[in-house]
Write an enzyme that holds these catalytic residues in place. Structure first.
Site, PDB file in Angstrom:
ATOM      1  N   CYS A 113      -1.460  19.073  11.500  1.00  0.00           N
ATOM      2  CA  CYS A 113      -1.645  17.856  10.699  1.00  0.00           C
ATOM      3  C   CYS A 113      -0.969  16.516  11.372  1.00  0.00           C
ATOM      4  CB  CYS A 113      -0.696  18.087   9.400  1.00  0.00           C
ATOM      5  SG  CYS A 113       1.020  18.134   9.706  1.00  0.00           S
ATOM      6  N   HIS A 120       6.526   4.101  10.357  1.00  0.00           N
ATOM      7  CA  HIS A 120       6.400   4.032   9.291  1.00  0.00           C
ATOM      8  C   HIS A 120       5.584   2.818   8.857  1.00  0.00           C
ATOM      9  CE1 HIS A 120       7.626   8.019   8.343  1.00  0.00           C
ATOM     10  NE2 HIS A 120       7.350   8.176   7.374  1.00  0.00           N
TER      11      HIS A 120
HETATM   12  C1  PEP Z   1       3.967  15.171  13.028  1.00  0.00           C
HETATM   13  O1  PEP Z   1       4.925  15.340  13.539  1.00  0.00           O
HETATM   14  O2  PEP Z   1       2.838  15.738  13.686  1.00  0.00           O
HETATM   15  C2  PEP Z   1       3.606  14.993  11.713  1.00  0.00           C
HETATM   16  C3  PEP Z   1       2.568  15.330  10.924  1.00  0.00           C
HETATM   17  O3  PEP Z   1       4.740  14.515  10.972  1.00  0.00           O
HETATM   18  P1  PEP Z   1       4.996  12.667  11.245  1.00  0.00           P
HETATM   19  O4  PEP Z   1       4.054  12.152  11.940  1.00  0.00           O
HETATM   20  O5  PEP Z   1       5.221  12.282   9.983  1.00  0.00           O
HETATM   21  O6  PEP Z   1       6.487  12.749  12.063  1.00  0.00           O
END
Ligand code: PEP
Ligand code: MG
Length: 761
Positions: A688, A375
């Site tokens: 995503c 993050h």
């Molecule tokens: C993923 O795990 O691909 C995702 C989009 O979520 P994050 O990167 O926020 O864990």
């Protein structure tokens, strides 16, 4: 006599402390000396020595010893495989000899006078796959060391490996070993190679943020005769600055604006804080010394608190002190903040720190120690701050104001860059600017060359990114990472505060689909203010939906806030991260239904029929995907986590980055199965994760039948271009070949033959 297990244990703890000491220490020789002393004393050995493998020459060199003659340091040198020490590292296995002289491999160095020591125990030190050095203990008695000692020394070597690797690296970081050796580089300039976390470029004066800095006594304090009047004006200026920053934050980062400087204001308003400083100054202390003394007292109190939220606040006091001191020293100047336009070098940063840095318009961030949570990198990216991770502790000693050039496109940074280097970068940047204007225009609809419709949505982390998503005609929000309002703050946002944040999503997207992911914390996404469990294996622990289902009050509030904010949205989606079973999905859906019932009872307007979706991030779902697809209103594949869990490779651990391979044949085949089996139920499925904008992954995804992608807004134009240039037929053929490959080499071969390009689409 050899030691008891308890003594070994205490040794391991002391070494842990030593590792911390190292990060603070500038003198590596002294650090290594402390290590060998401690090891020898805890193992009751007559000799303790450490040998490091010189990176350039490949020679093992004695770097520190107790027991051997001090003159032998740097003089005793051996090749890999030579002597017992060289043998230890070559074989990567401990050597334990009751009488070392009897081993034909034993090599006697006259300068060391080691023939007196019969027992010999050595263990290799490795850092990842890299051979680093050898740790040795010796004793005059024969047959002295036991198997328990071998285990203990191995454990110590493992525990120290990272720190020793840093020490070794720093030893090679003299100017002669870095860029000074490269042609055309003057001696003053130093180059460091790190990892680019957020792309970009910056050339600016440096400012280090060592956590202890603002509180350390400064010799200048005594000569610096700031009195009460100066303190009061520094206070006034600080309050003013904080107000200005706060206002900027409201515009730039609405989700965190309210509270980011709350602790600062609280302190400045606390009469004890101001009165105590005033009293010390009246009693004759200089203003900086008085500020430091009172701040230390408060920090001490905060740090003792049982409450994680209060402990977390101690960092804000440090920040406040830094500001006060800066303003005290810069009396004639106005309006400027300590970090404005600077490259900040820090050993550790929390997401909330990044926001503060952004609010002060820092030019770039260099993280020179500690870990990086995903993050921190994501926020820096959302805020467009070039960021490099370069684990060189001596970067933290770069003097204030030294020019630093960051090329965060490739992860290179120059401390005090030469004129020549600056000129070369100037030229490069001019050339880049000429080409970067391309592609900001986007068509509202995306189709392949043969007219197949593909939906492009945006991943949103911070509300400030919405603007770009709209400008680039995103067809909706495919992933809103709702943990950001939680992560960037210093306490839990209330239902009302969350509602206001989510409302902006719906307002801006004006009827287009908005898929909000519920809180995805745990793992490396920590909420520093929550006293949650310390888990040994956080990625396999109470993460994501598991956290929400365990903390029902937090979950309920979030769901209520989403439902209320999206009351009039024609297309509201709530999706749950890290779903591992249909039962879990049903439980999560049940929470939404209960929240709706409560809101109805309370007569609060809310969305009557949100779409409920699941994120596919766990391999466990692949076998039950058809059934899940029948129950869910939509699915979104989080390939970042899916890859991590499929391959058991932590996505943030660079030591296993070679294992983290979205192009692994099993990952490719699993993705194809998900799309194929979910297709029957007609639910929208999107991807995503990061692969959704990778130039040669996108054709694979289209080839297996995916028609919906969600990416960070800045990637949308290039993604649209990539899709417009491909045809479904060709993408299908590419996917067929990729799916036929069963090894990395074969996948690589297919990628090479098709040559779509490997950077961002
Ligand atoms: C993923 O795990 O691909 C995702 C989009 O979520 P994050 O990167 O926020 O864990
Ligand atoms: Mg994920």
């Amino acid at each position: 006599m050899a030691n008891s297990k308890t003594e070994h244990l205490s040794l391991i703890c002391d070494i842990g402390e030593l590792s911390n000491l190292m990060s603070e220490s500038k003198d590596i020789d002294n650090f290594l000396q402390q290590v060998v002393q401690l090891v020898a004393s805890h193992l009751n050995a007559d000799v303790g020595s450490i040998y490091l493998l010189e990176a350039n020459s490949g020679t093992l060199v004695l770097k520190a010893t107790v027991g051997l003659h001090p003159d032998s340091v740097e003089r005793v040198r051996m090749e890999l495989g030579e002597g017992l020490v060289g043998w230890t590292l070559e074989q990567m296995a401990p050597v334990c000899e009751g009488d070392a002289c009897l081993n034909p491999r034993f090599k006697y160095f006259e300068s060391s006078m080691e023939e007196r020591f019969k027992s010999f125990l050595s263990v290799p030190i490795r850092y990842g796959a890299e051979k680093t050095g050898v740790l040795v203990v010796q004793h005059t008695d024969a047959n002295y060391f036991t198997p328990a000692d071998v285990l203990a020394l191995k454990a110590i070597a493992a525990q120290l490996a990272g720190t020793i690797a840093h020490a070794r690296m720093m030893m090679t970081l003299t100017p002669s070993a870095t860029t000074a050796a490269a042609p055309g580089m003057p001696a003053g300039m130093r180059m460091f190679k790190g990892e680019a976390a957020v792309h970009g470029f910056a050339l600016a004066p440096a400012m280090t943020m060592r956590s202890s800095d603002p509180l350390m006594e400064d010799v200048a304090d005594d000569q610096f005769h700031a009195g009460l009047k100066d303190f009061r004006s520094a206070m006034a200026k600080t309050i003013d600055q904080l107000h200005q920053l706060q206002e900027q934050m409201v515009r730039r980062l609405p989700e965190s604006a309210v509270l980011i400087f709350e602790a600062h204001h609280m302190m400045l308003k606390d009469p004890r804080f101001v009165q105590e400083i005033t009293q010390f100054i009246t009693d004759g202390l200089s203003a900086p010394a008085a500020i430091r003394r009172v701040a230390r007292h408060f920090i001490g109190l905060f740090e003792k608190s049982a409450n994680a939220y209060i402990r977390e606040k101690s960092k804000d006091i440090e920040d406040l002190v830094r500001r006060l001191l800066f303003n005290l020293r810069q009396q004639p100047m106005t309006g400027q903040s300590p970090m404005d336009g600077r490259i900040v070098i820090a050993s550790q940063l929390y997401p909330s720190d990044i926001l503060k840095l952004a609010s002060e318009s820092v030019a770039g961030i260099i993280l020179a120690g500690g870990g990086v949570t995903s993050h921190v990198a994501i926020i820096a990216r959302s805020l467009n701050i070039p960021t490099i991770i370069a684990m060189y502790p001596d970067l933290l000693t770069v003097p204030y104001d030294t020019p630093v050039l960051m090329d965060a496109d490739v992860g290179t940074l120059y401390v005090d860059p030469s004129r020549d280097v600056r000129r070369r970068y100037d030229e490069r940047n001019r050339a880049l600017r000429k080409t970067s204007g391309r592609g900001v225009k986007m068509a509202p609809e995306t189709r392949t060359r043969d007219k197949a419709r593909v939906h492009l949505m945006a991943n949103i982390n911070l509300l400030s990114e919405l603007e770009l998503a709209l400008k680039l005609k995103a067809e909706g929000i495919g992933l809103y990472r709702s943990e950001f309002p939680f992560i960037v703050r210093s306490d839990l946002p209330s239902e009302e505060e969350q509602r206001l944040v989510y409302e902006r999503l719906f307002d801006k997207m004006d009827g287009r689909p908005v898929w909000i992911r519920t809180l995805d914390v745990g793992g490396d996404k920590v909420l520093p203010y929550l006293d949650t469990l310390q888990e040994d294996n956080p990625e396999l622990g109470l993460r994501s939906i598991r956290f929400s289902l365990k903390h029902r009050d937090i979950f309920d509030q979030q769901v209520r806030a989403i439902l209320r904010a999206g009351a009039h949205s024609p297309s509201l989606g709530i999706m749950f991260p890290m779903i591992s079973s249909i039962d879990e999905f049903r439980t999560a859906c049940q929470t939404v239904r209960q929240a709706m019932a409560m809101l109805t009872e309370e007569n609060l307007s809310h969305h009557p029929k949100p779409k409920l979706g699941a994120m596919i991030e766990l391999p466990a779902i692949v076998e039950i995907i058809d059934e899940l697809a029948r129950e869910a209103d939509f699915l979104s594949i989080g390939t970042n986590d899916f890859t991590q869990y499929m391959l058991a490779a932590d996505r943030t651990n660079k030591h296993v980055s070679a294992y983290y391979q979205p192009y692994h044949p099993s990952v490719l085949r699993a993705l194809a199965r998900i799309i194929q089996r979910a297709a029957g139920s007609q639910v929208p499925v999107s991807v995503c994760g990061e692969v959704a904008h990778q130039k040669d992954f996108v054709p694979f995804l289209i080839g297996i039948g995916l028609r919906r992608l969600s990416v960070d807004p800045q990637f949308l134009p290039a993604l649209q271009r990539t899709i417009r240039a491909m045809s479904v037929n060709r993408a299908e053929e590419y996917a067929r070949q990729m799916l036929a490959a069963s090894t990395f080499a074969q996948v690589e071969q297919v990628r090479k033959e098709w040559d779509w390009g490997s950077d961002s689409a």
